[in-house]
Write a protein that holds these residues in place. Structure first.
Motif, PDB file in Angstrom:
ATOM      1  N   VAL A   4     -61.426  23.575  44.344  1.00 38.70           N
ATOM      2  CA  VAL A   4     -60.877  24.338  45.473  1.00 38.70           C
ATOM      3  C   VAL A   4     -59.351  24.364  45.401  1.00 38.70           C
ATOM      4  CG1 VAL A   4     -60.617  24.376  47.981  1.00 38.70           C
ATOM      5  CG2 VAL A   4     -62.851  23.886  46.969  1.00 38.70           C
ATOM      6  N   THR A   5     -58.757  23.196  45.161  1.00 40.56           N
ATOM      7  CA  THR A   5     -57.290  23.119  45.079  1.00 40.56           C
ATOM      8  C   THR A   5     -56.774  23.856  43.862  1.00 40.56           C
ATOM      9  OG1 THR A   5     -57.303  20.987  46.225  1.00 40.56           O
ATOM     10  CG2 THR A   5     -55.328  21.543  44.970  1.00 40.56           C
ATOM     11  N   ARG A   6     -57.476  23.739  42.740  1.00 41.20           N
ATOM     12  CA  ARG A   6     -57.076  24.452  41.529  1.00 41.20           C
ATOM     13  C   ARG A   6     -57.061  25.965  41.772  1.00 41.20           C
ATOM     14  NH1 ARG A   6     -57.618  22.212  36.728  1.00 41.20           N
ATOM     15  NH2 ARG A   6     -59.340  20.915  37.477  1.00 41.20           N
ATOM     16  N   SER A   7     -58.113  26.444  42.433  1.00 37.80           N
ATOM     17  CA  SER A   7     -58.203  27.874  42.741  1.00 37.80           C
ATOM     18  C   SER A   7     -57.087  28.295  43.686  1.00 37.80           C
ATOM     19  CB  SER A   7     -59.562  28.188  43.355  1.00 37.80           C
ATOM     20  OG  SER A   7     -59.635  29.534  43.768  1.00 37.80           O
ATOM     21  N   LEU A   8     -56.782  27.425  44.662  1.00 33.44           N
ATOM     22  CA  LEU A   8     -55.725  27.724  45.626  1.00 33.44           C
ATOM     23  C   LEU A   8     -54.372  27.850  44.930  1.00 33.44           C
ATOM     24  CD1 LEU A   8     -54.992  28.015  48.657  1.00 33.44           C
ATOM     25  CD2 LEU A   8     -54.619  25.528  48.690  1.00 33.44           C
ATOM     26  N   LEU A   9     -54.070  26.906  44.042  1.00 38.83           N
ATOM     27  CA  LEU A   9     -52.799  26.940  43.318  1.00 38.83           C
ATOM     28  C   LEU A   9     -52.705  28.160  42.415  1.00 38.83           C
ATOM     29  CD1 LEU A   9     -52.340  23.156  42.382  1.00 38.83           C
ATOM     30  CD2 LEU A   9     -51.194  24.451  44.184  1.00 38.83           C
ATOM     31  N   ARG A  11     -54.130  31.092  42.999  1.00 38.64           N
ATOM     32  CA  ARG A  11     -53.873  32.249  43.872  1.00 38.64           C
ATOM     33  C   ARG A  11     -52.412  32.290  44.313  1.00 38.64           C
ATOM     34  NH1 ARG A  11     -58.711  30.646  46.293  1.00 38.64           N
ATOM     35  NH2 ARG A  11     -57.654  30.026  48.222  1.00 38.64           N
ATOM     36  N   TRP A  12     -51.880  31.114  44.678  1.00 39.04           N
ATOM     37  CA  TRP A  12     -50.468  31.054  45.061  1.00 39.04           C
ATOM     38  C   TRP A  12     -49.574  31.498  43.902  1.00 39.04           C
ATOM     39  CZ3 TRP A  12     -50.236  25.554  47.736  1.00 39.04           C
ATOM     40  CH2 TRP A  12     -50.868  25.635  48.992  1.00 39.04           C
ATOM     41  N   GLY A  13     -49.893  31.006  42.713  1.00 34.15           N
ATOM     42  CA  GLY A  13     -49.082  31.349  41.543  1.00 34.15           C
ATOM     43  C   GLY A  13     -49.123  32.835  41.238  1.00 34.15           C
ATOM     44  N   ALA A  14     -50.324  33.420  41.337  1.00 33.91           N
ATOM     45  CA  ALA A  14     -50.464  34.854  41.071  1.00 33.91           C
ATOM     46  C   ALA A  14     -49.683  35.671  42.097  1.00 33.91           C
ATOM     47  CB  ALA A  14     -51.942  35.242  41.078  1.00 33.91           C
ATOM     48  N   SER A  15     -49.748  35.259  43.355  1.00 31.86           N
ATOM     49  CA  SER A  15     -49.023  35.965  44.403  1.00 31.86           C
ATOM     50  C   SER A  15     -47.515  35.841  44.191  1.00 31.86           C
ATOM     51  CB  SER A  15     -49.406  35.399  45.780  1.00 31.86           C
ATOM     52  OG  SER A  15     -48.678  36.031  46.813  1.00 31.86           O
ATOM     53  N   PHE A  16     -47.064  34.646  43.824  1.00 32.70           N
ATOM     54  CA  PHE A  16     -45.640  34.421  43.560  1.00 32.70           C
ATOM     55  C   PHE A  16     -45.158  35.339  42.440  1.00 32.70           C
ATOM     56  CE2 PHE A  16     -41.844  32.504  41.971  1.00 32.70           C
ATOM     57  CZ  PHE A  16     -41.287  31.771  43.015  1.00 32.70           C
ATOM     58  N   ARG A  17     -45.923  35.423  41.358  1.00 32.37           N
ATOM     59  CA  ARG A  17     -45.522  36.266  40.213  1.00 32.37           C
ATOM     60  C   ARG A  17     -45.522  37.739  40.573  1.00 32.37           C
ATOM     61  NH1 ARG A  17     -48.462  32.237  37.705  1.00 32.37           N
ATOM     62  NH2 ARG A  17     -50.398  33.443  37.762  1.00 32.37           N
ATOM     63  N   ARG A  18     -46.500  38.161  41.393  1.00 33.71           N
ATOM     64  CA  ARG A  18     -46.526  39.567  41.816  1.00 33.71           C
ATOM     65  C   ARG A  18     -45.259  39.913  42.600  1.00 33.71           C
ATOM     66  NH1 ARG A  18     -52.003  38.739  42.876  1.00 33.71           N
ATOM     67  NH2 ARG A  18     -51.595  38.340  45.087  1.00 33.71           N
ATOM     68  N   GLY A  19     -44.913  39.037  43.539  1.00 32.09           N
ATOM     69  CA  GLY A  19     -43.718  39.275  44.326  1.00 32.09           C
ATOM     70  C   GLY A  19     -42.467  39.325  43.460  1.00 32.09           C
ATOM     71  N   LEU A 121     -44.096  25.012  42.536  1.00 25.91           N
ATOM     72  CA  LEU A 121     -45.339  25.384  43.199  1.00 25.91           C
ATOM     73  C   LEU A 121     -46.538  25.134  42.294  1.00 25.91           C
ATOM     74  CD1 LEU A 121     -46.570  26.659  45.749  1.00 25.91           C
ATOM     75  CD2 LEU A 121     -46.280  28.895  44.679  1.00 25.91           C
ATOM     76  N   LYS A 122     -46.377  25.456  41.009  1.00 26.30           N
ATOM     77  CA  LYS A 122     -47.477  25.282  40.050  1.00 26.30           C
ATOM     78  C   LYS A 122     -47.836  23.804  39.888  1.00 26.30           C
ATOM     79  CE  LYS A 122     -48.693  26.272  35.229  1.00 26.30           C
ATOM     80  NZ  LYS A 122     -48.215  26.861  33.948  1.00 26.30           N
ATOM     81  N   ASN A 123     -46.826  22.933  39.921  1.00 21.41           N
ATOM     82  CA  ASN A 123     -47.046  21.497  39.681  1.00 21.41           C
ATOM     83  C   ASN A 123     -46.821  20.679  40.949  1.00 21.41           C
ATOM     84  OD1 ASN A 123     -47.356  21.714  36.669  1.00 21.41           O
ATOM     85  ND2 ASN A 123     -45.261  22.498  36.851  1.00 21.41           N
TER      86      ASN A 123
END
Length: 329
Positions: A4-9, A11-19, A121-123
């Motif tokens: 769950v946490t891996r998936s959350l991180l 998603r956060w990383g993908a959103s950060f890169r998109r922005g 954020l990634k780590n």
């Protein structure tokens, strides 16, 4: 690390890169939206009280600081976006406004600064260094859906009570809304610009981050146009909150259905409850669309889009002051 946490991180990383990609490509509005969405998710996690979180309190604090940096970068882009609109560099671009305060100036917060946060954020589970920017986590603000606040205990009586003590400068900015540009003209069709000048409230000076949500509804309360939010009010003076902002109706007047109405919901931040609440509302029906000034009455919340159980907010002579301009080819 759980799945769950891996998936959350991820998603956060993908959103950060998109922005960041939107930002580097000069797509300011898209970058602002992506940053603000991610910031809200991070703020929510930073303040989560559930016991199954894998994040320590220190890690949550770091997550909250990253959210603040996203808001700062978003605010810097909003400022740039506003300047572009003012100089007509991109008149179709919609911009937001923010008054987020931090020791890290929003104008100084650049994309290269933000990119330093991606590895943090990634780590986040192993990060143990000092945060690179002098910022603090900001409170998560809830903006309630229509009717939701009926299930909450109000902190004051809207007729007799105040909005609560506190200086507007003591709290970070709300999540901004959008103002949309005027539609292209069509032969024989009428466009409407509504200038929201001011609203009269006996406790006007106590309202924190006040703004107005404008929507157009049919008789069943269904949206006929996109909903728009004004920027935070320009000033408060005596019993008035001043806006002086133009709203462009997103449909030609002739195309509005019979019985439609334009709603104005006055909203403000409640620090004790930590959510943005509707204080009162007003509406204007189709037969009131006429060029020139108009004042309309204020009603008690919750907003009654079907206009069936209306209660005046106060017996005092306090109104929403508007000015209408009709554009027709």
């Amino acid at each position: 690390m759980s799945e769950v946490t891996r998936s959350l991180l991820q998603r956060w990383g993908a959103s950060f890169r998109r922005g960041a990609d939107f930002d580097s490509w000069g797509q300011l509005v898209e970058a602002i939206d992506e940053y603000q969405i991610l910031a809200r998710h991070l703020q929510k996690e930073a303040q989560a009280q559930h016991n199954n979180s894998e994040f320590t309190e220190e890690q949550k604090k770091t997550i909250g600081k990253i959210a603040t940096c996203l808001e700062l970068r978003s605010a810097a882009l909003q400022s740039e976006c506003s300047q572009n609109t003012t100089t007509n560099k991109n008149p179709l671009q919609t911009c937001h406004f923010s008054t987020l305060k931090s020791t890290q100036s929003q104008e100084e917060f650049k994309l290269e600064d933000l990119k330093k946060l991606e590895p943090i954020l990634k780590n986040i589970l192993t990060y143990n260094k000092e945060f690179p920017f002098d910022v603090q986590p900001v409170p998560l603000r809830r903006i309630l859906a229509p009717g939701e606040e009926e299930n909450l205990e109000f902190e004051e009586d809207e007729e007799e009570g105040g909005a609560g003590a506190g200086s507007p400068d003591s709290f970070p900015a709300r999540v901004p809304g959008t103002l949309l540009p005027r539609l292209p003209s069509e032969p024989g069709m009428t466009l409407l610009t509504i200038r929201i000048e001011k609203i009269g409230l006996k406790d006007a000076g106590q309202c924190i981050d006040p703004y107005i949500t404008v929507s157009v509804k049919d008789l069943n309360g269904i949206d006929l146009t996109p909903v728009q939010d004004t920027p935070v009010a320009s000033r408060k003076e005596d019993t008035y909150v001043h806006f002086n902002v133009d709203i462009e109706l997103q449909k030609h007047v002739e195309k509005l259905t019979k019985g439609a109405a334009i709603f104005f919901e006055f909203k403000h931040y409640k620090p004790k409850k930590r959510f943005t609440s509707t204080k009162c509302f007003a509406f204007m029906e189709m037969d009131e669309i006429k060029p020139g000034p108009i004042v309309i009455e204020l009603y008690k919340k919750p907003t009654d889009f079907k206009r069936k159980k209306l209660q005046l907010l106060t017996k005092k002579p306090l109104y929403l002051h508007l000015h209408q301009t009709l554009h027709k080819e």
